[in-house]
Motif scaffolding. Structure first.
Motif, PDB file in Angstrom:
ATOM      1  N   HIS A 255      37.106   2.192  13.595  1.00 23.67           N
ATOM      2  CA  HIS A 255      38.363   2.414  12.878  1.00 23.67           C
ATOM      3  C   HIS A 255      38.509   3.880  12.516  1.00 23.67           C
ATOM      4  CE1 HIS A 255      39.752  -1.688  12.609  1.00 23.67           C
ATOM      5  NE2 HIS A 255      38.563  -2.077  12.200  1.00 23.67           N
ATOM      6  N   TYR A 256      39.769   4.306  12.375  1.00 27.21           N
ATOM      7  CA  TYR A 256      40.058   5.649  11.879  1.00 27.21           C
ATOM      8  C   TYR A 256      40.070   5.668  10.354  1.00 27.21           C
ATOM      9  CZ  TYR A 256      42.009   6.103  16.635  1.00 27.21           C
ATOM     10  OH  TYR A 256      42.219   6.097  17.993  1.00 27.21           O
ATOM     11  N   PHE A 257      40.593   4.603   9.748  1.00 27.39           N
ATOM     12  CA  PHE A 257      40.715   4.478   8.296  1.00 27.39           C
ATOM     13  C   PHE A 257      39.819   3.335   7.810  1.00 27.39           C
ATOM     14  CE2 PHE A 257      45.496   5.829   8.436  1.00 27.39           C
ATOM     15  CZ  PHE A 257      45.120   7.105   8.836  1.00 27.39           C
ATOM     16  N   GLN A 258      39.357   3.463   6.560  1.00 25.84           N
ATOM     17  CA  GLN A 258      38.669   2.333   5.942  1.00 25.84           C
ATOM     18  C   GLN A 258      39.653   1.183   5.781  1.00 25.84           C
ATOM     19  OE1 GLN A 258      36.411   0.116   5.409  1.00 25.84           O
ATOM     20  NE2 GLN A 258      35.008   1.482   4.336  1.00 25.84           N
ATOM     21  N   LEU A 259      39.145  -0.055   5.910  1.00 25.83           N
ATOM     22  CA  LEU A 259      39.999  -1.228   5.848  1.00 25.83           C
ATOM     23  C   LEU A 259      40.473  -1.481   4.422  1.00 25.83           C
ATOM     24  CD1 LEU A 259      38.062  -3.600   8.259  1.00 25.83           C
ATOM     25  CD2 LEU A 259      39.808  -1.893   8.775  1.00 25.83           C
ATOM     26  N   GLU A 260      41.720  -1.880   4.300  1.00 27.85           N
ATOM     27  CA  GLU A 260      42.311  -2.043   2.976  1.00 27.85           C
ATOM     28  C   GLU A 260      41.690  -3.189   2.195  1.00 27.85           C
ATOM     29  OE1 GLU A 260      46.571  -2.192   3.488  1.00 27.85           O
ATOM     30  OE2 GLU A 260      46.466  -0.620   5.006  1.00 27.85           O
ATOM     31  N   PHE A 261      41.202  -4.232   2.880  1.00 27.59           N
ATOM     32  CA  PHE A 261      40.608  -5.343   2.136  1.00 27.59           C
ATOM     33  C   PHE A 261      39.175  -5.046   1.701  1.00 27.59           C
ATOM     34  CE2 PHE A 261      40.063  -6.443   6.655  1.00 27.59           C
ATOM     35  CZ  PHE A 261      38.696  -6.620   6.725  1.00 27.59           C
ATOM     36  N   LEU A 262      38.598  -3.929   2.166  1.00 33.21           N
ATOM     37  CA  LEU A 262      37.280  -3.509   1.695  1.00 33.21           C
ATOM     38  C   LEU A 262      37.372  -2.417   0.647  1.00 33.21           C
ATOM     39  CD1 LEU A 262      35.174  -3.393   5.007  1.00 33.21           C
ATOM     40  CD2 LEU A 262      35.143  -5.140   3.218  1.00 33.21           C
ATOM     41  N   ALA A 263      38.288  -1.494   0.815  1.00 32.47           N
ATOM     42  CA  ALA A 263      38.447  -0.384  -0.131  1.00 32.47           C
ATOM     43  C   ALA A 263      39.864   0.161   0.030  1.00 32.47           C
ATOM     44  CB  ALA A 263      37.387   0.691   0.125  1.00 32.47           C
ATOM     45  N   GLY A 264      39.992   1.392   0.562  1.00 31.64           N
ATOM     46  CA  GLY A 264      41.313   1.964   0.760  1.00 31.64           C
ATOM     47  C   GLY A 264      41.301   2.921   1.925  1.00 31.64           C
ATOM     48  N   ALA A 265      42.480   3.191   2.475  1.00 29.47           N
ATOM     49  CA  ALA A 265      42.572   4.039   3.656  1.00 29.47           C
ATOM     50  C   ALA A 265      42.050   5.447   3.410  1.00 29.47           C
ATOM     51  CB  ALA A 265      44.017   4.092   4.152  1.00 29.47           C
ATOM     52  N   ASN A 266      42.067   5.910   2.165  1.00 28.93           N
ATOM     53  CA  ASN A 266      41.585   7.259   1.853  1.00 28.93           C
ATOM     54  C   ASN A 266      40.073   7.320   1.640  1.00 28.93           C
ATOM     55  OD1 ASN A 266      44.116   8.611   1.933  1.00 28.93           O
ATOM     56  ND2 ASN A 266      44.627   7.746  -0.078  1.00 28.93           N
ATOM     57  N   ASP A 267      39.413   6.177   1.672  1.00 26.86           N
ATOM     58  CA  ASP A 267      37.958   6.166   1.520  1.00 26.86           C
ATOM     59  C   ASP A 267      37.300   6.540   2.851  1.00 26.86           C
ATOM     60  OD1 ASP A 267      37.313   5.270  -1.269  1.00 26.86           O
ATOM     61  OD2 ASP A 267      38.689   3.666  -0.660  1.00 26.86           O
ATOM     62  N   PRO A 268      36.033   6.982   2.817  1.00 28.64           N
ATOM     63  CA  PRO A 268      35.388   7.494   4.032  1.00 28.64           C
ATOM     64  C   PRO A 268      35.274   6.449   5.142  1.00 28.64           C
ATOM     65  CG  PRO A 268      34.164   8.184   2.081  1.00 28.64           C
ATOM     66  CD  PRO A 268      35.181   7.187   1.618  1.00 28.64           C
ATOM     67  N   MET A 269      35.535   6.902   6.370  1.00 23.24           N
ATOM     68  CA  MET A 269      35.316   6.092   7.570  1.00 23.24           C
ATOM     69  C   MET A 269      34.850   7.031   8.672  1.00 23.24           C
ATOM     70  SD  MET A 269      35.067   3.457   9.399  1.00 23.24           S
ATOM     71  CE  MET A 269      35.443   2.306   8.077  1.00 23.24           C
ATOM     72  N   LEU A 270      33.777   6.669   9.343  1.00 22.33           N
ATOM     73  CA  LEU A 270      33.203   7.497  10.405  1.00 22.33           C
ATOM     74  C   LEU A 270      33.748   7.093  11.768  1.00 22.33           C
ATOM     75  CD1 LEU A 270      29.438   7.563   9.348  1.00 22.33           C
ATOM     76  CD2 LEU A 270      31.256   9.169   8.707  1.00 22.33           C
ATOM     77  N   GLU A 271      33.820   8.060  12.680  1.00 22.35           N
ATOM     78  CA  GLU A 271      34.113   7.745  14.073  1.00 22.35           C
ATOM     79  C   GLU A 271      32.872   7.070  14.646  1.00 22.35           C
ATOM     80  OE1 GLU A 271      34.521   7.210  17.860  1.00 22.35           O
ATOM     81  OE2 GLU A 271      33.064   8.784  17.417  1.00 22.35           O
ATOM     82  N   GLY A 272      33.076   5.893  15.238  1.00 23.87           N
ATOM     83  CA  GLY A 272      31.961   5.001  15.532  1.00 23.87           C
ATOM     84  C   GLY A 272      30.959   5.529  16.531  1.00 23.87           C
ATOM     85  N   TYR A 273      31.415   6.046  17.661  1.00 23.22           N
ATOM     86  CA  TYR A 273      30.461   6.452  18.693  1.00 23.22           C
ATOM     87  C   TYR A 273      29.726   7.736  18.322  1.00 23.22           C
ATOM     88  CZ  TYR A 273      31.642   2.651  21.785  1.00 23.22           C
ATOM     89  OH  TYR A 273      31.767   1.398  22.323  1.00 23.22           O
ATOM     90  N   THR A 274      30.377   8.617  17.561  1.00 25.03           N
ATOM     91  CA  THR A 274      29.666   9.790  17.057  1.00 25.03           C
ATOM     92  C   THR A 274      28.540   9.365  16.126  1.00 25.03           C
ATOM     93  OG1 THR A 274      31.768  10.996  17.145  1.00 25.03           O
ATOM     94  CG2 THR A 274      29.955  12.029  15.943  1.00 25.03           C
ATOM     95  N   ALA A 275      28.845   8.386  15.256  1.00 21.58           N
ATOM     96  CA  ALA A 275      27.833   7.885  14.324  1.00 21.58           C
ATOM     97  C   ALA A 275      26.689   7.211  15.067  1.00 21.58           C
ATOM     98  CB  ALA A 275      28.472   6.923  13.325  1.00 21.58           C
ATOM     99  N   LEU A 276      26.992   6.466  16.131  1.00 21.56           N
ATOM    100  CA  LEU A 276      25.938   5.834  16.915  1.00 21.56           C
ATOM    101  C   LEU A 276      25.053   6.868  17.598  1.00 21.56           C
ATOM    102  CD1 LEU A 276      27.827   2.840  18.579  1.00 21.56           C
ATOM    103  CD2 LEU A 276      26.083   2.697  16.788  1.00 21.56           C
ATOM    104  N   GLY A 277      25.664   7.955  18.080  1.00 21.42           N
ATOM    105  CA  GLY A 277      24.871   9.019  18.687  1.00 21.42           C
ATOM    106  C   GLY A 277      23.900   9.625  17.691  1.00 21.42           C
ATOM    107  N   PHE A 278      24.336   9.786  16.437  1.00 20.00           N
ATOM    108  CA  PHE A 278      23.451  10.275  15.384  1.00 20.00           C
ATOM    109  C   PHE A 278      22.302   9.297  15.157  1.00 20.00           C
ATOM    110  CE2 PHE A 278      22.264  10.372  10.884  1.00 20.00           C
ATOM    111  CZ  PHE A 278      21.939  11.716  10.712  1.00 20.00           C
ATOM    112  N   LEU A 279      22.622   8.001  15.090  1.00 25.32           N
ATOM    113  CA  LEU A 279      21.572   6.999  14.854  1.00 25.32           C
ATOM    114  C   LEU A 279      20.608   6.897  16.029  1.00 25.32           C
ATOM    115  CD1 LEU A 279      22.833   3.813  13.000  1.00 25.32           C
ATOM    116  CD2 LEU A 279      21.170   5.502  12.272  1.00 25.32           C
ATOM    117  N   ALA A 280      21.079   7.210  17.230  1.00 22.54           N
ATOM    118  CA  ALA A 280      20.185   7.162  18.390  1.00 22.54           C
ATOM    119  C   ALA A 280      18.995   8.093  18.199  1.00 22.54           C
ATOM    120  CB  ALA A 280      20.941   7.530  19.665  1.00 22.54           C
ATOM    121  N   ALA A 281      19.237   9.205  17.500  1.00 19.10           N
ATOM    122  CA  ALA A 281      18.157  10.170  17.263  1.00 19.10           C
ATOM    123  C   ALA A 281      17.265   9.771  16.101  1.00 19.10           C
ATOM    124  CB  ALA A 281      18.751  11.550  17.006  1.00 19.10           C
ATOM    125  N   HIS A 282      17.685   8.760  15.330  1.00 15.60           N
ATOM    126  CA  HIS A 282      16.913   8.349  14.154  1.00 15.60           C
ATOM    127  C   HIS A 282      16.389   6.919  14.294  1.00 15.60           C
ATOM    128  CE1 HIS A 282      17.749  11.942  11.761  1.00 15.60           C
ATOM    129  NE2 HIS A 282      18.942  11.926  12.327  1.00 15.60           N
TER     130      HIS A 282
END
Length: 295
Positions: free
Chosen positions: A43-70
């Motif tokens: 997702h680009y925005f945090q989901l409204e039923f979890l928090a709000g659109a202005n709350d942090p949301m990461l780009e998914g594949y970039t985040a997975l690339g980071f986790l690949a190294a960890h």
């Protein structure tokens, strides 16, 4: 039964500066706890039923690339990649890259997408649902072609590729596992039977073992129609209920998973909804993993 953690909340006490270190620590905790899979939302925005659109949301594949190294052993994927978010040729290249840099640990989770607000907000086309399913089927065909020896053209209704060259190819053979998410009985489960290696349906609040068993029965019918072996498809759920020691030391959750295992579920993905993913994962390792591994 296998266990994955689905990371959805990036509002952390230390603010954005703490997201990277927390994800790195979560990766370490996941492998120490004996989990099998780590996933993010797409997702680009945090989901409204979890928090709000202005709350942090990461780009998914970039985040997975980071986790690949960890991490070094767990499977890495999105639950679920939205078919509208990336051109399918680029998507095949992204997942291939993740698979190569992680040593063969990428999976492609994909669905028809649904969050119209974030599409409109960032100017991403959001076609009608019927077209999104057409694009999803073409995307499944394209990624399979790009993960094969066929580097020729692809000509579809929505996508036309002059060359499907993809180098380097994924390390996972014959290709990264493909999971189609959702429980739609007319379209989604047909696509699972025709194109995917795994399904993912909802379980927990509002979707007990009987409902999950019904979805799997529909999947079996589609497998029969498509000439596909039902047992070749990995059956997974995204669980939306409470997990861990807050439920009788994890015992209530384990019993719920036992009922799902009895109807054929092989893997469950659970979510830490609050801002302590490391503590959540460690609790899974202590209270849940030893029991699930026996199911």
């Amino acid at each position: 039964m296998k266990l994955g953690v689905h990371l959805v909340n990036f509002t952390l006490p230390g603010g954005p500066e703490s997201i990277g270190p927390t994800l790195a620590a979560t990766g370490t905790a996941v492998e120490e706890a004996g989990l099998d899979n780590v996933s993010f939302m797409d997702h680009y925005f945090q989901l409204e039923f979890l928090a709000g659109a202005n709350d942090p949301m990461l780009e998914g594949y970039t985040a997975l690339g980071f986790l690949a190294a960890h991490t070094s052993t767990v499977e890495l994927q999105l639950l679920m990649t939205g078919v509208t978010y990336r051109h399918p040729g680029l998507l095949a290249k992204i997942v291939s890259t993740l698979d190569v840099v992680s040593g063969g640990r990428a999976a492609l989770g994909i669905g028809a997408a649904w969050y119209e607000r974030e599409h409109r907000a960032l100017g991403v086309p959001f076609p009608p649902l019927s077209e999104r399913f057409e694009r999803l089927e073409e995307t499944l065909q394209i990624v399979r072609q790009m993960w094969s020896d066929d580097d020729g053209p692809f000509v579809g209704k929505h996508y036309q590729l002059a060359e499907t060259i993809n180098s380097p190819q994924p390390l996972h053979k014959p290709h990264p596992p493909i999971m189609v998410g959702g429980g739609g009985e007319r379209k989604t489960l047909r696509l699972v039977a025709k194109h995917a290696d795994a399904c993912n349906v909802f379980a927990g609040q509002g979707a007990g073992p009987d409902e999950v068993a019904h979805k799997l029965a529909v999947l079996r019918e589609w497998c029969d129609q498509e000439g596909r072996a039902y047992d070749a498809i990995r059956k997974t759920v995204l669980y939306n209920g409470l997990v861990g020691p807050d439920r009788a030391g994890g015992a209530a959750f384990v019993e719920e998973m036992r009922a799902l295992a009895d109807v054929g579920i092989e893997e469950v993905h659970v979510m830490p909804l609050q801002g302590d993913p490391v503590g959540f994962v460690r609790s899974l390792g202590e209270h849940v993993v030893p029991h699930l591994s026996q199911l």
